[in-house]
Design an enzyme around this catalytic site. Structure first.
Site, PDB file in Angstrom:
ATOM      1  N   THR A  15       0.838  -1.206   0.000  1.00 36.98           N
ATOM      2  CA  THR A  15       0.000   0.000   0.000  1.00 36.98           C
ATOM      3  C   THR A  15       0.870   1.251   0.000  1.00 36.98           C
ATOM      4  O   THR A  15       0.595   2.226  -0.711  1.00 36.98           O
ATOM      5  CB  THR A  15      -0.919   0.018   1.241  1.00 36.98           C
ATOM      6  OG1 THR A  15      -1.653  -1.203   1.264  1.00 36.98           O
ATOM      7  CG2 THR A  15      -1.876   1.183   1.204  1.00 36.98           C
ATOM      8  N   LYS A  35      -8.317  -1.583  -4.617  1.00 38.58           N
ATOM      9  CA  LYS A  35      -7.958  -2.677  -3.708  1.00 38.58           C
ATOM     10  C   LYS A  35      -9.172  -3.593  -3.655  1.00 38.58           C
ATOM     11  O   LYS A  35     -10.027  -3.460  -2.775  1.00 38.58           O
ATOM     12  CB  LYS A  35      -7.660  -2.070  -2.332  1.00 38.58           C
ATOM     13  CG  LYS A  35      -7.533  -3.036  -1.183  1.00 38.58           C
ATOM     14  CD  LYS A  35      -6.139  -3.500  -0.967  1.00 38.58           C
ATOM     15  CE  LYS A  35      -6.082  -4.557   0.134  1.00 38.58           C
ATOM     16  NZ  LYS A  35      -4.746  -5.124   0.271  1.00 38.58           N
ATOM     17  N   SER A  39      -9.331  -7.428   3.865  1.00 41.51           N
ATOM     18  CA  SER A  39      -9.848  -7.815   5.184  1.00 41.51           C
ATOM     19  C   SER A  39      -9.263  -6.826   6.182  1.00 41.51           C
ATOM     20  O   SER A  39      -8.323  -6.104   5.877  1.00 41.51           O
ATOM     21  CB  SER A  39      -9.477  -9.266   5.503  1.00 41.51           C
ATOM     22  OG  SER A  39      -8.101  -9.459   5.374  1.00 41.51           O
ATOM     23  N   GLU A 114      -4.077  -3.137  -6.168  1.00 38.75           N
ATOM     24  CA  GLU A 114      -3.291  -3.741  -5.078  1.00 38.75           C
ATOM     25  C   GLU A 114      -3.851  -5.112  -4.733  1.00 38.75           C
ATOM     26  O   GLU A 114      -5.063  -5.286  -4.558  1.00 38.75           O
ATOM     27  CB  GLU A 114      -3.294  -2.855  -3.814  1.00 38.75           C
ATOM     28  CG  GLU A 114      -2.391  -3.472  -2.731  1.00 38.75           C
ATOM     29  CD  GLU A 114      -2.427  -2.798  -1.363  1.00 38.75           C
ATOM     30  OE1 GLU A 114      -2.802  -1.621  -1.272  1.00 38.75           O
ATOM     31  OE2 GLU A 114      -2.064  -3.487  -0.386  1.00 38.75           O
ATOM     32  N   GLY A 115      -2.937  -6.086  -4.629  1.00 38.46           N
ATOM     33  CA  GLY A 115      -3.343  -7.424  -4.210  1.00 38.46           C
ATOM     34  C   GLY A 115      -3.594  -7.465  -2.718  1.00 38.46           C
ATOM     35  O   GLY A 115      -3.864  -6.439  -2.080  1.00 38.46           O
ATOM     36  N   ALA A 116      -3.534  -8.646  -2.173  1.00 34.03           N
ATOM     37  CA  ALA A 116      -3.664  -8.831  -0.723  1.00 34.03           C
ATOM     38  C   ALA A 116      -2.678  -9.929  -0.372  1.00 34.03           C
ATOM     39  O   ALA A 116      -2.518 -10.886  -1.141  1.00 34.03           O
ATOM     40  CB  ALA A 116      -5.092  -9.220  -0.371  1.00 34.03           C
ATOM     41  N   GLY A 117      -1.993  -9.781   0.763  1.00 36.59           N
ATOM     42  CA  GLY A 117      -1.010 -10.793   1.154  1.00 36.59           C
ATOM     43  C   GLY A 117       0.118 -10.890   0.137  1.00 36.59           C
ATOM     44  O   GLY A 117       0.553  -9.893  -0.419  1.00 36.59           O
ATOM     45  N   LEU A 205      11.173   5.309   6.202  1.00 39.76           N
ATOM     46  CA  LEU A 205      10.859   6.721   6.449  1.00 39.76           C
ATOM     47  C   LEU A 205      10.083   6.835   7.750  1.00 39.76           C
ATOM     48  O   LEU A 205       9.056   6.166   7.912  1.00 39.76           O
ATOM     49  CB  LEU A 205      10.038   7.292   5.281  1.00 39.76           C
ATOM     50  CG  LEU A 205      10.758   7.243   3.919  1.00 39.76           C
ATOM     51  CD1 LEU A 205       9.782   7.563   2.796  1.00 39.76           C
ATOM     52  CD2 LEU A 205      11.928   8.211   3.908  1.00 39.76           C
TER      53      LEU A 205
HETATM   54  N1  ADP Z   1       9.633   2.416   3.739  1.00 41.36           N
HETATM   55  C1  ADP Z   1       8.835   2.522   4.800  1.00 41.36           C
HETATM   56  N2  ADP Z   1       9.081   3.422   5.776  1.00 41.36           N
HETATM   57  C2  ADP Z   1       8.272   3.532   6.835  1.00 41.36           C
HETATM   58  N3  ADP Z   1       7.167   2.814   7.032  1.00 41.36           N
HETATM   59  C3  ADP Z   1       6.853   1.900   6.102  1.00 41.36           C
HETATM   60  C4  ADP Z   1       7.645   1.702   4.942  1.00 41.36           C
HETATM   61  N4  ADP Z   1       7.081   0.723   4.191  1.00 41.36           N
HETATM   62  C5  ADP Z   1       5.982   0.335   4.859  1.00 41.36           C
HETATM   63  N5  ADP Z   1       5.828   1.034   5.999  1.00 41.36           N
HETATM   64  C6  ADP Z   1       4.768   0.871   6.997  1.00 41.36           C
HETATM   65  O1  ADP Z   1       4.647  -0.524   7.266  1.00 41.36           O
HETATM   66  C7  ADP Z   1       3.288  -0.900   7.418  1.00 41.36           C
HETATM   67  C8  ADP Z   1       2.949  -1.984   6.376  1.00 41.36           C
HETATM   68  O2  ADP Z   1       3.001  -1.408   5.077  1.00 41.36           O
HETATM   69  P1  ADP Z   1       1.809  -1.605   4.049  1.00 41.36           P
HETATM   70  O3  ADP Z   1       2.077  -0.730   2.886  1.00 41.36           O
HETATM   71  O4  ADP Z   1       0.486  -1.438   4.732  1.00 41.36           O
HETATM   72  O5  ADP Z   1       2.027  -3.160   3.671  1.00 41.36           O
HETATM   73  P2  ADP Z   1       1.085  -4.135   2.796  1.00 41.36           P
HETATM   74  O6  ADP Z   1       0.174  -3.271   1.990  1.00 41.36           O
HETATM   75  O7  ADP Z   1       2.039  -4.938   1.968  1.00 41.36           O
HETATM   76  O8  ADP Z   1       0.374  -5.013   3.790  1.00 41.36           O
HETATM   77  C9  ADP Z   1       2.480   0.374   7.261  1.00 41.36           C
HETATM   78  O9  ADP Z   1       2.221   0.924   8.529  1.00 41.36           O
HETATM   79  C10 ADP Z   1       3.397   1.296   6.468  1.00 41.36           C
HETATM   80  O10 ADP Z   1       3.158   2.670   6.686  1.00 41.36           O
HETATM   81 MG    MG Z   2      -1.847  -3.182   1.836  1.00 47.39          MG
END
Ligand code: ADP
Ligand code: MG
Length: 223
Positions: A15, A35, A39, A114-117, A205
């Site tokens: 995401t 998306k 879930s 965006e996929g999931a998992g 970040l």
């Molecule tokens: N490069 C990054 N720096 C800081 N936080 C990150 C970074 N990449 C992901 N996060 C944080 O990690 C968590 C998981 O990321 P997310 O994008 O929701 O993963 P996914 O969509 O693959 O489940 C979120 O809270 C997101 O803000």
């Molecule tokens: Mg996600």
């Protein structure tokens, strides 16, 4: 062009990177991020809402109704096919394909699904979300959540994508583990082993800010 955002795992940053890619693309054109399956949704007065879908909508220049962006929304943060079964819904590739076909992707310059998992997300009954991507023939952008173990996850996912006949348009290194040892060595190994261009390396970040993350991405490298 419409791309499917696959990840090496749940929480690898799909995401986060998708929002950053959309933000970058929005500087030069129109965008749409969806998306289809989520879930872990909140119950609101307007209906179920998922934070991933809302993040993508925030970076989409084409504003669709929430139900268009995230038609399959489940409350518990569990595997979607199990959540679907609990409410008597069967998630088939066909119903997801039909939904995606009904969306106005052709109206925008840059779109993401965006996929999931991870890549082989089960839908139940022997079907997978990857079947949807195959049927729609969508190119994939792979998000690699860089941490210890990521080389294996990235290689296995790449192998599965290629074995499925998917075109990998690029991959993004997303540093999820701030304390990872030897990040440069690991990134160099990844660069060598991945078969598609690296669109960028996003550092960890502090604010988790997609706008800031966009600065590390180069969409011109997309294959
Ligand atoms: N490069 C990054 N720096 C800081 N936080 C990150 C970074 N990449 C992901 N996060 C944080 O990690 C968590 C998981 O990321 P997310 O994008 O929701 O993963 P996914 O969509 O693959 O489940 C979120 O809270 C997101 O803000
Ligand atoms: Mg996600």
């Amino acid at each position: 062009m419409t791309y499917f955002i696959a990840g090496t795992d749940t929480d690898c940053g799909k995401t986060f990177v998708a929002s950053a890619l959309l933000h970058r693309a929005k500087q030069n054109g129109t965008t749409l991020g969806v998306k289809p399956i989520a879930s872990g949704c909140e119950v609101t007065e307007q209906g179920l809402r998922n934070s991933d879908a809302l993040s993508l909508m925030a970076q989409s220049s084409l504003q669709l109704a929430y139900e268009q962006v995230n038609p399959f929304a489940f409350v518990p943060a569990i595997a979607p096919h199990i959540a679907a079964k609990k409410i008597g819904l069967s998630l088939t590739p066909q119903v997801i394909v039909e939904h995606l076909k009904s969306l106005p992707f052709a109206e925008v310059d840059f779109a993401l699904v965006e996929g999931a998992g991870g890549w082989r997300l089960p839908l139940g009954e022997g079907a997978y979300l990857s079947d949807v991507v195959k049927q729609l023939n969508l190119p994939v952008i792979l998000v690699v959540g860089v941490k210890l173990g990521a080389l294996n996850h990235a290689l296995l996912t790449q192998e599965a994508l290629l074995a499925d006949g998917i075109r990998i348009a690029g991959w993004v290194a997303n540093i999820v583990d701030i304390a990872m040892s030897e990040p440069e060595e690991n990134l160099a190994s990844l660069e060598q082993m991945m078969s598609s261009p690296c669109l960028g390396i996003i550092p960890h970040l502090a604010e988790g800010d997609a706008v800031q993350a966009a600065e590390f991405l180069d969409l011109n490298l997309l294959k």
